[in-house]
Motif scaffolding. Structure first.
Motif, PDB file in Angstrom:
ATOM      1  N   ASN A 116       0.593  -1.323  -0.072  1.00 56.53           N
ATOM      2  CA  ASN A 116       0.428   0.177  -0.346  1.00 56.53           C
ATOM      3  C   ASN A 116       0.410   0.770  -0.239  1.00 56.53           C
ATOM      4  OD1 ASN A 116      -2.049  -1.871   2.296  1.00 56.53           O
ATOM      5  ND2 ASN A 116      -2.898  -1.125   0.279  1.00 56.53           N
ATOM      6  N   TYR A 117       1.557   1.754   1.133  1.00 58.78           N
ATOM      7  CA  TYR A 117       2.364   2.605   1.229  1.00 58.78           C
ATOM      8  C   TYR A 117       3.647   3.002  -0.043  1.00 58.78           C
ATOM      9  CZ  TYR A 117       4.684   6.430   4.288  1.00 58.78           C
ATOM     10  OH  TYR A 117       4.963   7.666   3.942  1.00 58.78           O
ATOM     11  N   ASP A 118       4.244   1.909  -0.147  1.00 58.44           N
ATOM     12  CA  ASP A 118       4.961   2.328  -1.337  1.00 58.44           C
ATOM     13  C   ASP A 118       4.923   2.800  -2.988  1.00 58.44           C
ATOM     14  OD1 ASP A 118       7.725   1.624   0.465  1.00 58.44           O
ATOM     15  OD2 ASP A 118       7.720  -0.356  -0.272  1.00 58.44           O
ATOM     16  N   ASP A 119       3.283   2.401  -2.830  1.00 59.68           N
ATOM     17  CA  ASP A 119       2.740   2.494  -4.098  1.00 59.68           C
ATOM     18  C   ASP A 119       2.632   3.848  -4.009  1.00 59.68           C
ATOM     19  OD1 ASP A 119       3.523  -0.111  -5.063  1.00 59.68           O
ATOM     20  OD2 ASP A 119       1.722  -0.614  -4.718  1.00 59.68           O
ATOM     21  N   TYR A 120       1.872   4.088  -3.346  1.00 58.43           N
ATOM     22  CA  TYR A 120       1.431   6.063  -3.461  1.00 58.43           C
ATOM     23  C   TYR A 120       2.319   6.893  -2.114  1.00 58.43           C
ATOM     24  CZ  TYR A 120      -2.058   2.163  -5.022  1.00 58.43           C
ATOM     25  OH  TYR A 120      -2.200   0.932  -5.679  1.00 58.43           O
TER      26      TYR A 120
END
Length: 369
Positions: free
Chosen positions: A188-192
């Protein structure tokens, strides 16, 4: 759109009309074709005018919203107050019971007893969610209350399993957060984070999460980092344990039809869009259809009754923390009494719901805001 909604929107229509008149004047002031630069300039002027118009209407709009809210809350108090007070009382009784169990459990070092820690935390969360349901009902949001009840159903299932499986289940449940944190970072976090304008999580922090998760996998098995991996030792589910698996393992599956109904309130599907618990069936569809954009004083019975049931189930899970035979007679008496209260809460809400539904069926216009 109902007549009431049209009246409420008058201030907005007036503001919009003023903006459009100004934009038309700006367009007419240009000779020839409007290029991209001119179009942007006109739009910027329109935005400024719209914000100014809305600012002028702010006090009127807030006054109307508060008036609608106060009117609905007064209506709810006039019909539902006894039933809602009864639900509040039931929640408080269960909170007091948790404190008693905490006192008589005999657990001195609470951070060294995983089952105790997990069940106490789950029960505190159940109490909070139950109060959220009650608050949503008092505000006139039956669908929102039902959506929050879904969480309570899951909490009751998890608490029941940990109560039955003991210390190892409590440890697995609490330590699973580490694996879940790693999943959230990587999926989740790494992509956005860049699009959101957030900072990247330091590499050393991610590496620490990875190392901790690997240690947990070595200890608890290769399935530990799967979906609901903490429960794979107790619930059959290849590649991950679903919420339904947990509910069925806890023998709370008879409430799955209500769980599905609650899901409709959460997700953006057509069922939740076309059906609202806050409306009588006579108000959905047809020429007299009501589009419910806010509060209603109907549809409280299911979320209230189901909340009482699942809070009672979560409280009973705490019984595992006091195995002393001297207390078993007390708990048996207590939970039989809770069963009586659950039934009485259901009756209290059902009688009011039937009265209001009868009025709707007889053609009395709904009190919605």
């Amino acid at each position: 759109m109902s007549e009431k909604e049209t009246e409420i929107d008058d201030w907005y229509i007036t503001a919009t009309k003023g903006v459009m008149e100004r934009v038309v004047k700006e367009v007419e002031s240009y000779d020839g074709e409007i290029d991209d630069e001119a179009e942007e300039e006109i739009l910027d002027i329109g935005v400024d005018v719209l914000l100014d118009e809305l600012a002028r209407k702010y006090d009127k709009a807030i006054k109307e919203e508060k008036s609608n809210r106060d009117q609905m809350e007064e209506s709810i108090r006039g019909t539902w107050e006894h039933a809602l007070d009864f639900l509040d009382f039931f929640i408080l009784v269960n909170q007091k019971s948790r404190r008693l169990i905490e006192q008589v459990s005999g657990v001195d070092e609470k951070d060294e007893d995983y089952q105790f820690d997990a069940l106490m935390r789950l029960h505190v969360r159940a109490l909070r969610v139950s109060r959220e349901v009650a608050a949503l009902l008092r505000a006139g949001f039956a669908d929102g209350a039902m959506a929050r009840w879904r969480t309570l159903h899951e909490i009751a299932a998890v608490a029941t399993i940990i109560a039955e499986e003991g210390e190892v289940a409590g440890e697995r449940y609490l330590k699973f957060k580490t694996a879940k944190d790693l999943f959230r970072v990587k999926n989740n976090y790494d992509d956005y984070f860049e699009k959101l304008g957030f900072d990247e999580i330091p590499e050393e922090d991610v590496e620490e999460l990875e190392a901790q998760t690997e240690e947990l996998i070595d200890k608890f098995g290769e399935d530990f980092d799967n979906f609901n991996g903490w429960a794979t030792a107790f619930v059959e589910g290849g590649g991950g344990v679903t919420i339904t698996d947990l509910i069925e393992e806890a023998e709370l599956e008879e409430y799955l039809p209500f769980y599905a109904l609650a899901c409709d309130s959460i997700h953006a599907g057509s069922k939740g869009t076309l059906f609202q618990m806050g409306l009588h069936e006579a108000e959905m569809g047809g020429e007299e259809e009501v589009l419910l954009a806010g509060r209603s004083d109907i549809g409280f019975t299911d979320p209230a009754q189901l909340t009482a049931i699942m809070l009672r189930e979560t409280t009973e899970a705490l019984r595992a923390l006091v195995p002393d035979e001297n207390w078993q007679a007390h708990w048996e008496m207590y939970f039989r009494a809770m069963d009586v209260l659950v039934d009485e809460i259901a009756d209290a809400f059902w009688h009011v719901d039937q009265l209001l539904s009868g009025m709707r069926g007889a053609g009395v216009r709904p009190d919605v805001a």
